[in-house]
Motif scaffolding. Structure first.
Motif, PDB file in Angstrom:
ATOM      1  N   TYR A   1       0.817  -1.213   0.000  1.00 34.91           N
ATOM      2  CA  TYR A   1       0.000   0.000   0.000  1.00 34.91           C
ATOM      3  C   TYR A   1       0.848   1.259   0.000  1.00 34.91           C
ATOM      4  O   TYR A   1       0.599   2.187  -0.769  1.00 34.91           O
ATOM      5  CB  TYR A   1      -0.943   0.003   1.208  1.00 34.91           C
ATOM      6  N   MET A   2       1.850   1.318   0.863  1.00 36.42           N
ATOM      7  CA  MET A   2       2.625   2.561   1.029  1.00 36.42           C
ATOM      8  C   MET A   2       3.317   2.980  -0.265  1.00 36.42           C
ATOM      9  O   MET A   2       3.182   4.125  -0.692  1.00 36.42           O
ATOM     10  CB  MET A   2       3.678   2.382   2.128  1.00 36.42           C
TER      11      MET A   2
ATOM     12  N   ASP B   1      -8.405  -0.228  12.287  1.00 39.27           N
ATOM     13  CA  ASP B   1      -7.973  -1.626  12.419  1.00 39.27           C
ATOM     14  C   ASP B   1      -8.206  -2.419  11.129  1.00 39.27           C
ATOM     15  O   ASP B   1      -8.701  -3.541  11.157  1.00 39.27           O
ATOM     16  CB  ASP B   1      -8.675  -2.291  13.609  1.00 39.27           C
ATOM     17  N   ILE B   2      -7.847  -1.792  10.013  1.00 38.22           N
ATOM     18  CA  ILE B   2      -7.960  -2.436   8.709  1.00 38.22           C
ATOM     19  C   ILE B   2      -6.552  -2.698   8.207  1.00 38.22           C
ATOM     20  O   ILE B   2      -5.725  -1.790   8.157  1.00 38.22           O
ATOM     21  CB  ILE B   2      -8.724  -1.553   7.710  1.00 38.22           C
ATOM     22  N   SER B   3      -6.274  -3.936   7.850  1.00 37.06           N
ATOM     23  CA  SER B   3      -4.931  -4.238   7.334  1.00 37.06           C
ATOM     24  C   SER B   3      -4.869  -3.938   5.850  1.00 37.06           C
ATOM     25  O   SER B   3      -5.793  -4.227   5.110  1.00 37.06           O
ATOM     26  CB  SER B   3      -4.569  -5.703   7.615  1.00 37.06           C
ATOM     27  N   LEU B   4      -3.767  -3.322   5.442  1.00 36.37           N
ATOM     28  CA  LEU B   4      -3.538  -2.969   4.042  1.00 36.37           C
ATOM     29  C   LEU B   4      -2.391  -3.836   3.532  1.00 36.37           C
ATOM     30  O   LEU B   4      -1.582  -4.334   4.307  1.00 36.37           O
ATOM     31  CB  LEU B   4      -3.209  -1.486   3.935  1.00 36.37           C
ATOM     32  N   PRO B   5      -2.295  -4.013   2.202  1.00 34.86           N
ATOM     33  CA  PRO B   5      -1.242  -4.854   1.648  1.00 34.86           C
ATOM     34  C   PRO B   5       0.151  -4.389   2.079  1.00 34.86           C
ATOM     35  O   PRO B   5       0.491  -3.223   1.991  1.00 34.86           O
ATOM     36  CB  PRO B   5      -1.415  -4.706   0.125  1.00 34.86           C
ATOM     37  N   GLU B   6       0.952  -5.360   2.576  1.00 32.05           N
ATOM     38  CA  GLU B   6       2.279  -5.040   3.101  1.00 32.05           C
ATOM     39  C   GLU B   6       3.297  -4.834   1.996  1.00 32.05           C
ATOM     40  O   GLU B   6       4.092  -3.915   2.055  1.00 32.05           O
ATOM     41  CB  GLU B   6       2.754  -6.157   4.036  1.00 32.05           C
TER      42      GLU B   6
ATOM     43  N   VAL C   1       6.582  -5.078  -0.357  1.00 30.34           N
ATOM     44  CA  VAL C   1       8.014  -5.248  -0.136  1.00 30.34           C
ATOM     45  C   VAL C   1       8.502  -4.610   1.170  1.00 30.34           C
ATOM     46  O   VAL C   1       9.535  -4.995   1.702  1.00 30.34           O
ATOM     47  CB  VAL C   1       8.832  -4.681  -1.329  1.00 30.34           C
ATOM     48  N   LEU C   2       7.791  -3.627   1.710  1.00 34.79           N
ATOM     49  CA  LEU C   2       8.205  -2.984   2.958  1.00 34.79           C
ATOM     50  C   LEU C   2       7.858  -3.822   4.187  1.00 34.79           C
ATOM     51  O   LEU C   2       8.474  -3.672   5.242  1.00 34.79           O
ATOM     52  CB  LEU C   2       7.580  -1.594   3.095  1.00 34.79           C
ATOM     53  N   GLY C   3       6.846  -4.669   4.076  1.00 34.51           N
ATOM     54  CA  GLY C   3       6.444  -5.506   5.200  1.00 34.51           C
ATOM     55  C   GLY C   3       5.802  -4.756   6.354  1.00 34.51           C
ATOM     56  O   GLY C   3       5.889  -5.151   7.496  1.00 34.51           O
TER      57      GLY C   3
END
Length: 189
Positions: free
Chosen positions: A136-137, A179-184, A186-188
């Motif tokens: 995401y970032m 509290d929603i998880s976003l795609p990690e 390559v940064l993890g």
């Protein structure tokens, strides 16, 4: 009153001929006012954006019905709020499309600018493809930066800073407060 403050009778028609009563300069080669081109481009952008918003909201609305819940559409269940938001989004998008279709048209000789809406749409498709592998970032910062450049910004450092700050703020808001998880990616993160 000085000579520069006086308006000569012969100057008024020349000024109107150059800019027209509605403002904007006239291209001598085509006879099209710049204001007409801006109105038509603005109208086309609004219509394209409205159609994209309708398609997205319709897609998400269909996805709401895939949410499994024993509570159905109970306000305490997980389906109610997404149904409410996507329904409102769909209705507002339809209203935006109607407004775009009802807006005034420019003359038929108006040059249409398709670059920006097509480019931003392509960026959104590319973003959808890259958000999971990159995370995401990175994907969001790249999207914000590229969209700023497509839309005409030429401040390189400012565009990078704003893109990174916006991506981080939205990431923190979603992960920490909602509290929603976003795609990690390559940064993890």
């Amino acid at each position: 009153m000085s000579a520069s403050d006086e308006v000569k009778a012969g100057d008024v028609p020349a000024a109107e001929a150059a800019g027209g009563a509605g403002g904007g300069s006239v291209d001598e080669a085509t006879g099209v006012r710049a204001a007409d081109v801006e109105v038509e481009a603005s109208r086309v952008v609004r219509i394209v954006a409205a159609v994209v918003l309708i398609v997205l909201s319709g897609t998400f609305l269909v996805g709401v019905f895939d949410i499994r819940s024993p509570k159905g559409f109970d306000p305490a269940g997980p389906r109610f709020f997404p149904l409410l938001v996507t329904s409102a989004w769909l209705l507002l998008s339809i209203g935006y499309l109607v407004e775009g279709l009802r807006s005034p048209r420019a003359g038929s000789n108006a040059d249409r600018s398709w670059f920006e809406p097509v480019s931003v749409s392509a960026l959104l498709v590319l973003y959808a493809l890259l958000v999971v592998p990159l995370g995401y970032m990175i994907a969001t910062a790249l999207l914000f930066f590229a969209a700023a450049r497509v839309l005409g910004s030429r401040q390189l450092v400012r565009d990078i800073v704003v893109a990174v700050v916006l991506a981080v703020v939205v990431y923190v808001a979603f992960t920490q407060f909602l509290d929603i998880s976003l795609p990690e990616g390559v940064l993890g993160l």
